[in-house]
Design an enzyme around this catalytic site. Structure first.
Site: not given
Length: 322
Positions: A64, A94, A218
């Protein structure tokens, strides 16, 4: 159904990935914590180690990339191609203040014209598949349709949507109405990401969006490393304290080989325990001893006591600790 392991900065580097892959199944693809190329076109030593092919043997891995400069993304993608990777992922999710203030990650969503120019350039010049992990906007879900219009202009390999706003960080409830809009409008294949902490949460999302064949896990997978197995109905090796102890041993030994300073090894392990302790009912006193350990000996004794005296609860999850 394809199950992906989300990139988690500071947590899911190559040591963790190797330990997880060796001890648990069910994950089709892992994503690296973001690489942040600078204008000198160099990776940090940590980033370089994380993407070395020899550190990721047998793992289906997507690097990423976090940047808002097309030339930096193109350079980083070229470096990944040289290392044998076939796909790179753009981080538009993010929510960190230091990242967003530079209009990177979720912050890039605030500059839609610049984002469109960026995507136009990288899709012309990068000779790899490009996937995107995005939020639905900065402050209002009404931003998402314009973002989807931009995304639909490009041949995105997969669009991974975490249906939260940047201002949500990881709080509030994922906006599944907005994800439903993506299901209707997206030209790219979709992947759902957000608050899948248990098999029940997975089934809820899967039943609501039956056409979506990709889900990214996650925090739920950090808390329960066997979550992907449970979602798939793999029961050959039930989650037990002894099985978690074997995973812990692989992870602990991996960090001790990779990190020379004992205090930094303990820091990494304690960070992992903020999630994993959720699997053990009534284990607060064990968690406190792990957190307060000041030496390897104290840490090992605290962990051994937990594994000896408590069994994990298969239905527990990260949400239970919030």
């Amino acid at each position: 159904m394809n199950l992906y392991f989300a990139p988690m900065e500071g947590l899911t580097g190559y040591v963790y990935r190797n330990a997880h892959r060796a001890c648990f199944g069910g994950v089709d693809k892992y994503f690296t914590p973001f690489l942040s190329p600078n204008q000198n076109h160099r990776f940090t030593a940590k980033e370089e180690k994380d993407v070395r092919p020899e550190h990721n043997e047998g793992i289906s891995l997507v690097p990423q990339i976090l940047t808002n400069r097309a030339e930096d993304f193109i350079w980083a993608a070229g470096e990944m191609k040289a290392r044998g990777y076939r796909e790179v992922n753009l981080n538009l999710g993010c929510p960190s203040g230091t990242v967003v203030s530079k209009y990177k990650g979720a912050g890039f969503l605030a500059r839609q014209e610049a984002l469109n120019r960026f995507l136009d350039q990288i899709f012309q010049e990068v000779d790899l598949e490009i996937s995107i992990k995005t939020r639905i906007g900065i402050a209002a879900p009404e931003e998402f349709p314009e973002l989807m219009e931009i995304f639909n202009r490009y041949p995105i390999r997969e669009l991974i949507v975490h249906p939260r706003l940047r201002t949500d960080f990881y709080k509030n409830t994922p906006d599944r109405e907005s994800f439903g809009y993506a299901v209707k409008e997206s030209r790219a294949s979709l992947c759902y990401n957000g608050d899948i902490f248990t098999e029940e949460a997975f089934r809820s999302a899967a039943s609501r969006f039956p056409s979506v064949e990709r889900v990214m896990l996650g925090r739920g997978l950090l808390a329960n490393p066997a979550l992907a197995e449970r979602i798939r109905g793999i029961e050959e090796a039930p989650l037990t304290a002894s099985r978690l102890a074997a995973f812990h041993r692989a992870l602990y030994e991996g960090y001790r080989l990779a990190i020379p300073e004992e205090r930094n090894v303990l820091f990494k392990m304690k960070e992992m325990w903020t999630y994993l302790i959720c699997m053990f009912p009534e284990a607060d006193r064990y968690g406190k001893k792990i957190k307060k350990a000041k030496s390897a000996g104290e840490y090992e004794a605290a962990v051994a006591a937990l594994f000896r005296e408590r069994e994990p609860a298969p239905q527990a999850g990260y949400r239970a600790a919030l």
